[in-house]
Scaffold this motif. Structure first.
Motif: not given
Length: 826
Positions: A592-616
Motif C-alpha cells: 500500500l502507498v500514500s501519495i501527495d494530493e497534488d501528484a494524485a490530482r495531476v495524474l487523476g488518481l483515486k483511492i484503489g488505483d495502482t502505481i508501480t515503482l522500481s526499487v533497486l
C-alpha cells in the motif's frame, strides 16, 4: 507606385516627429520579446549543440541506487564504447586540518570524458589516488595542488582546480561544490555502503553509422524492468533545459504584457499624429480624396514606421544573447549559441506587428471616417466610431496574438491562466478608470478655481485619465506584485524558516549504524532533537498499468526522474489525510502507498488505483490507500510516496536524519559525525538557505528586468497621451491666460490633475499588486503572507512621483505657450 503610397512618402519627408511615440513603444515591446526569446532559444540551442559533451556520450543509461546487472551490462557494452560515472555525496576535508565540507562527488574511469574537454589546472587527467575540485570547493578547503584530501576512508592527492568540465551543466542542482575522483577509489572511500544514495551513468559512444533511435530502443528494452532511464544527445541536460524553457516562457509572458502596455502607447501616439494631421486630411477630402484613400495613406505611413521600429527591436533582441553571455557568463549553464535565433525573432516580429495593427487601427479609422467640416472642428467634435470592418480586423489581430501565445506555450494551462489574469486585470483597470471619470463628473465642485479646473480635467473630452490608469496601473501593479512576493519570500527565509528548520540533514547513514548514530548525537549534543527515517529511491515506472513514458502529463513532476521513497507505520506530523485512510501500525498485507494530493490530482488518481515503482531494479506495484496534504515548509523529511510497513524493510537501504541543536554545538557535532560515520553526508540547512536565496535573487533580477520594460512602456504611454492632447492642452492654457491666469496657476492646476491621477494609479497598484502577491504566496507557494510593506509602498510611491514629474515635463511646452503666437495660428 500607388497614389496613396506616393502621398504617404511625400508627407513622411517632413520627419517622424508625430510618430516617435509609436516607434518607441514598438521598439520597447518587440525588444523585450525578442531579447527574452532569443536568449532562451540560444541557451537551448547551446544545450543541443553540446548535447554530446553535456551527456558525455551519444546515449546514456542512468540507474539509481544500483549498478547494471550482467545482462544489462552486456547489452550496454555491445552498443558502443562505454564510460561509467558514479555520482553521490560525500564529506571532503583538507587532511592538514579544518572542518569537512559537503561535496558532490563524481567518480570517473579512464575513458572520461568520451566527448568534450576536461581541463585541470596543473594536471592532465584523473588517475587513481588523485582528485580535482571545482574552485568553490578548493576555496572552502583552502586547497593547493599537492595537498591531501580526505574523503570517507581514503586520502587523495589534490591535482588542482577544474577549469573546464564538459558535463558539469548536466549534473543539475547540488548541495555542494563538485569533487572528481577516479572510479577505482570509490570502493576504498567506503561511500557505497548498504542503501547509499547514488546514481550510475553508463555513457556510450556509438560506432559510426549507428542509429540513435535503434540504440535507445535496444537499451530501453534492456533496463526497463530495472527502472533504468535512457537519454540521448538531443537532450543532454533535461533539467537545465526545462528550467530555461519555463523561465523563458514566464519572461515571454511578462514581455508580452509590456507589449500590450506599449500598444496603448501606440494608440495614443497614432491618435496624436492623426490629430496633428486634421487640417491635411480635411484638405485632401476637400480636394476629392475619399475615406479609403485617406486610410490607405496613413496606413502606409504607420506600416513603414512600424516596420522600422520592429526591425530596431529585433536587432536589440538579436544581440541580447551575446551581450548576456559576455557580462553574465557565470550565471548561464552553457554559453548561448552564436548567431540570430530566427524562430524567436520571427515570433517577436509577429507579436509586434499584430499588436501595432490592433491598437493603431482604431484612431486611424476615427480620423479617416470624419467629414472635412468636422475635422476642422476636431477640438470640439467627438470622434466617429470606426466601421465594422476595422473593428473585425482589430478583434482578429487580438485573437491571433492570444492563439499564438497558447500554441507556442509548453504549459498551456499555466499560460491560459496567465492570459486570463492579465486580460481580467486590464478590464478591471479599464472599468475602474471609467468609474473614476464618472465619479469626477458627479463629485461636488471644490471652492477654489484651480481645484475645480483640476477635477474637470479628469473627465473632460480627451482626458488622459483612462489610458494612464490602464497603462501605468498595469506596470506598477506588476512591480508591486513582485515587491510583495520578494518581501514575503525574504521574510520567510530570514525569519520563519530558520526558527523551524533543523540544523542538519544527515544522509546515507548505514543501515546497521542507525542506533549508533542516535547515541553519538545524544552524547555530543545533549538535548538534540533527532528524527531518523528510512531512505530509498526509485522512479515511477507505471500508473494503473500504463508505462510512465506514455503518460502525457507535463505537470506530473512525480514521473520525472527518481523519487525519494520511505515507509512509515505512523502518519508523519507534517502530513494530513485528504482522502482514504491510514493503515494500522501492525499492517502486514499487500503493498500500500500514500501519495501527495497534488501528484494524485495531476495524474487523476483515486483511492484503489495502482502505481508501480522500481526499487533497486525490482518493480513493486502498490495500491493507493490514501492521499496526503504535505506541509513542505516543515523542512523535515517529507515524501511524496510513502509505503506501508512490510514491503521495503527487506530491501537494502540506508537512513536519513534531521538534527536540531543550538548553533554553538553545530561545529562539534558535524566533526563527530564526519569522524565516526565517514560515509554519511551532513548538510547544514543554513548553506541550503543561502543557495536558495542566491537562486531567488537571480530569478528576481531577471523578472525585474523584464518587468522594467512594462514600466518603460507605461512611461511611453504617458508621453504619448500627453502628445495626443497637446493641442487641446495648449488652447486651454491660452484661454486661461487670456482670462487672467498666471503661468504658475496653470502649472499648479496641471500638478493637481496629474497628482490626482498618480494617487489613483498608485492606490490601485498597491491594492491589486498586494492581492496578486497574496494569491501567489498563499495559494501557489502555500506560505504565510508576511509582505515587506515599506518595499511595496516605496515601489508605488516612486511610480506616482514619476507620473507627476513626467506629466509636468510633458506639458511644459503647452503651459509655456504665448497667447499671441497661438491665436495667430487659428
Amino acid at each position: 507606385m500607388s497614389l496613396s503610397l506616393r502621398l504617404a512618402l511625400r508627407e513622411l519627408r517632413g520627419g517622424l516627429a508625430g510618430l516617435r511615440i509609436l516607434a518607441v513603444c514598438l521598439v520597447l515591446g518587440v525588444a523585450a520579446l525578442a531579447g527574452v526569446g532569443s536568449l532562451a532559444s540560444a541557451i537551448n540551442a547551446g544545450l543541443a549543440e553540446r548535447g554530446q559533451d553535456l551527456l558525455g556520450g551519444d546515449v546514456a543509461v542512468r540507474l539509481s541506487g544500483r549498478f547494471a546487472t550482467a545482462d544489462e551490462l552486456a547489452t550496454i557494452r555491445a552498443t558502443g564504447t562505454v564510460n561509467e560515472v558514479v555520482k553521490l555525496r560525500g564529506m571532503a576535508a583538507n587532511a592538514s586540518g579544518g572542518d569537512a565540507v559537503l561535496a558532490e562527488v563524481k567518480a570517473v574511469d579512464d575513458r572520461w570524458p568520451l566527448y568534450g574537454r576536461v581541463v585541470i589546472d596543473g594536471a592532465a587527467h584523473i588517475i587513481p589516488g588523485t582528485a580535482a575540485a571545482q574552485p568553490a570547493l578548493a576555496d572552502k578547503l583552502n586547497l593547493k595542488p599537492g595537498d591531501r584530501i580526505t574523503l570517507g576512508q581514503v586520502s587523495l592527492r589534490y591535482l588542482g582546480p577544474l577549469v573546464e568540465e564538459a558535463d558539469r551543466a548536466a549534473d543539475g542542482f547540488g548541495f555542494g561544490p563538485g569533487l572528481v575522483i577516479h572510479r577505482a577509489d570509490l570502493e576504498r572511500a567506503g561511500l557505497l555502503g548498504l542503501g547509499s544514495l547514488f546514481t550510475v551513468d553508463y555513457r556510450i559512444k556509438l560506432p559510426p553509422g549507428t542509429s540513435i533511435e535503434f540504440a535507445r530502443t535496444r537499451l530501453e528494452a534492456a533496463v526497463k524492468t530495472g527502472g533504468g532511464r535512457v537519454r540521448d544527445r538531443s537532450n543532454g541536460a533535461p533539467g537545465t533545459r526545462n528550467f530555461v524553457t519555463q523561465l523563458g516562457q514566464f519572461l515571454t509572458l511578462v514581455g508580452l504584457t509590456a507589449l500590450v502596455v506599449a500598444g496603448v502607447g501606440v494608440a495614443g501616439g497614432v491618435s496624436a499624429y492623426m490629430g496633428a494631421r486634421t487640417r491635411t486630411i480635411a484638405t485632401l477630402k476637400v480636394l476629392g480624396a475619399d475615406s479609403a484613400t485617406i486610410r490607405a495613406v496613413y496606413l502606409w505611413q504607420l506600416a513603414l514606421v512600424s516596420a522600422g521600429a520592429v526591425l530596431i527591436g529585433l536587432l536589440i533582441g538579436a544581440i541580447t544573447p551575446a551581450a548576456v553571455g559576455q557580462f553574465a557568463a557565470d550565471s548561464l549553464p552553457v554559453p548561448p549559441a552564436p548567431g540570430p535565433q530566427w524562430g524567436a525573432l520571427a515570433l517577436a516580429a509577429t507579436y509586434g506587428s499584430l499588436v501595432a495593427l490592433a491598437f493603431a487601427l482604431w484612431p486611424l479609422g476615427q480620423g479617416a471616417a470624419m467629414p472635412a467640416a468636422r475635422l476642422l472642428r476636431s477640438l470640439t467634435e467627438r470622434r466617429a466610431r470606426p466601421g465594422l470592418g476595422t473593428i473585425a480586423t482589430i478583434a482578429a489581430a487580438i485573437i491571433l496574438v492570444l492563439a499564438l501565445t497558447i500554441i507556442e506555450a509548453e504549459q498551456k494551462l499555466f499560460v491560459m491562466g496567465f492570459l486570463a489574469g492579465a486580460i481580467g486585470l486590464i478590464l478591471l483597470l479599464w472599468a475602474l478608470a471609467a468609474l473614476v471619470k464618472w465619479a469626477a463628473t458627479r463629485a461636488p465642485r471644490p471652492g477654489g478655481t484651480l481645484a475645480r479646473l483640476a477635477l474637470a480635467n479628469l473627465h473632460r473630452p480627451g482626458a488622459p485619465t483612462r489610458n494612464l490608469i490602464v497603462a501605468l496601473g498595469l506596470g506598477l501593479t506588476l512591480f508591486a506584485t513582485l515587491a510583495s512576493i520578494e518581501g514575503t519570500l525574504a521574510a520567510q527565509i530570514n525569519r520563519t524558516i530558520p526558527t523551524r528548520a533543523p540544523s542538519f540533514f544527515v544522509l546515507d547513514i548505514p543501515n546497521d549504524a542507525k542506533d549508533r548514530f542516535a547515541t553519538r548525537v545524544a552524547a555530543t549534543a545533549p538535548g538534540a532533537q533527532t528524527v531518523i527515517v528510512p531512505s530509498l529511491r526509485g522512479p515511477v515506472t507505471a500508473v494503473n498499468g500504463v508505462p510512465a513514458e506514455k503518460i502525457n502529463a507535463p505537470e506530473a513532476w512525480i514521473l520525472r526522474g527518481d523519487r525519494g521513497l520511505s515507509y512509515a507505520a505512523d502518519l508523519p506530523a507534517s502530513n494530513s489525510i485528504v482522502q482514504g485512510k491510514w493503515w494500522p501500525r501492525d499492517y502486514a498485507g499487500p503493498p500500500l502507498v500514500s501519495i501527495d494530493e497534488d501528484a494524485a490530482r495531476v495524474l487523476g488518481l483515486k483511492i484503489g488505483d495502482t502505481i508501480t515503482l522500481s526499487v533497486l531494479g525490482v518493480e513493486i506495484t502498490a495500491t493507493i490507500a490514501s492521499t496526503r496534504k504535505i506541509d513542505w515548509q516543515s523542512l523535515g523529511f517529507n515524501f511524496a510516496i510513502l509505503f506501508a510497513p512490510g514491503t521495503l524493510e527487506a530491501a537494502p537501504h540506508g537512513w536519513m536524519a534531521t538534527v536540531q541543536v543550538p548553533t554553538s554545538a553545530e561545529p562539534a557535532l558535524q566533526r563527530a559525525i564526519t569522524r565516526e560515520f565517514p560515509t554519511a553526508s551532513s548538510i547544514r540547512v543554513k548553506d541550503v538557505i543561502g543557495q536558495v536565496q542566491t537562486l531567488l535573487g537571480q530569478l528576481s533580477a531577471a523578472i525585474r528586468a523584464a518587468a522594467s520594460v512594462t514600466v518603460a512602456a507605461g512611461i511611453a504611454v504617458l508621453v504619448g497621451t500627453i502628445a495626443a492632447g497637446a493641442r487641446a492642452r495648449t488652447y486651454d492654457a491660452v484661454l486661461l491666460k487670456l482670462l487672467g491666469a498666471t503661468r504658475g496657476q496653470v502649472v499648479r492646476a496641471t500638478l493637481a490633475e496629474y497628482g490626482a491621477i498618480a494617487v489613483i494609479v498608485a492606490g490601485l497598484a498597491l491594492v491589486l499588486g498586494s492581492a496578486a502577491g497574496w494569491f501567489v504566496i498563499t495559494q501557489v507557494f502555500n506560505l504565510e503572507w508576511t509582505p515587506d510593506w515599506p518595499r511595496v509602498v516605496i515601489t508605488v510611491v516612486v511610480g506616482a512621483i514619476a507620473t507627476i514629474f513626467l506629466g509636468l515635463v510633458g506639458n511644459w511646452q503647452a503651459l509655456s505657450a504665448r497667447p499671441a503666437a497661438v491665436l495667430r495660428q487659428l
